[in-house]
Scaffold this motif. Structure first.
Motif: not given
Length: 257
Positions: A36-40, A56-63, A84-88
């Motif tokens: 599952v490639p994840v496109l920002l 914070d906006r990144l984590t909201a987007e990912l969830l 860094l995104v994966a670790h977060t």
């Protein structure tokens, strides 16, 4: 394994990129795992959406995007910024009590406590940033030769700048307890941006076992067809019942693929 029950592998791209590096990975994993490639936001099919520079906006987007997909066993692979995104994401799901990944794989990324040559302070103006990226081999020399009206200045550089800002913010907020899931770090043998000797320091970011692998190539070894083969070998070991590395058996050495 039934396709509906396949574990997933979420893949996060490097700065300035989209998901094209992962386009052929499903062929490698076949029916063993769903890739599952994840496109920002702010690139490719999501070019019209505002780019993310805030954790914070990144984590909201990912969830919001991935939350419904955490219903099966899964692993994370992130490359450079993507690491860094994966670790977060791994830290976030643990904090919220959500299903945790079986393995976090971090490629071509320095651990947050080490200074990165891609993140100078203060952040330089566009032309200086472009010169640095070309000198570090992150962009082709053509990016300098085409001038400020060229496609690199107009289209690529704004995305890279914002992605590097996000990377810097993620590094600044990466403190707290270490992960309690196994971590695999992957380094390019010829990567001068994130060298093997420094990538090994990710071992301090987990209490559940750490392994380091090296592959041929430089910083963008994610484009090499051999990387997904390595990951399939590593992750399939879990599916076959192999025990992930434990704290008592941390492997700090490396093997070249």
């Amino acid at each position: 394994m039934n396709e509906d029950g396949r574990p997933r592998l979420f893949c996060f791209h490097h700065a300035g990129a989209g998901v094209s590096s992962f386009a052929r990975w499903q062929r490698v994993f076949g029916e063993h795992r769903e890739v599952v490639p994840v496109l920002l936001p702010g690139r490719d099919a999501r070019a019209a959406e505002p780019r993310i520079t805030d954790p914070d906006r990144l984590t909201a987007e990912l969830l919001d995007t991935l939350g419904p997909l955490l219903d099966r066993p899964y692993a994370l692979y992130g490359h450079s910024l993507g690491a860094l995104v994966a670790h977060t994401l791994a830290r976030t799901v643990a904090r919220l009590g959500l299903r945790r990944p079986d393995r976090v794989v971090l490629g071509a990324a320095l651990p947050p406590h080490l200074p990165s040559p891609l993140l100078p302070a203060p952040f330089p103006p566009d032309h200086e940033l472009l010169c640095r990226l070309v000198a570090q081999g992150q962009l082709p020399r053509q990016a300098l030769e085409e001038g400020e009206d060229g496609v690199w200045h107009r289209r690529a550089l704004p995305v890279i700048r914002d992605d590097l800002k996000l990377a810097g913010a993620l590094r600044d907020t990466a403190g707290g307890p270490p992960l309690d899931v196994p971590v695999l770090a992957v380094a390019g043998h010829d990567d001068t941006v994130a060298p093997v000797t420094e990538i090994g320091q990710w071992r301090a970011y987990t209490t559940a076992g750490f392994a380091l692998r090296t592959v041929t190539g430089g910083h963008f070894f994610v484009r090499d067809a051999r990387l997904p083969g390595l990951l399939r070998e590593e992750l399939d070991g879990e599916l076959d019942g192999a025990t992930p590395p434990s704290p008592a058996a941390v492997r700090s050495g490396s093997s070249t693929v």
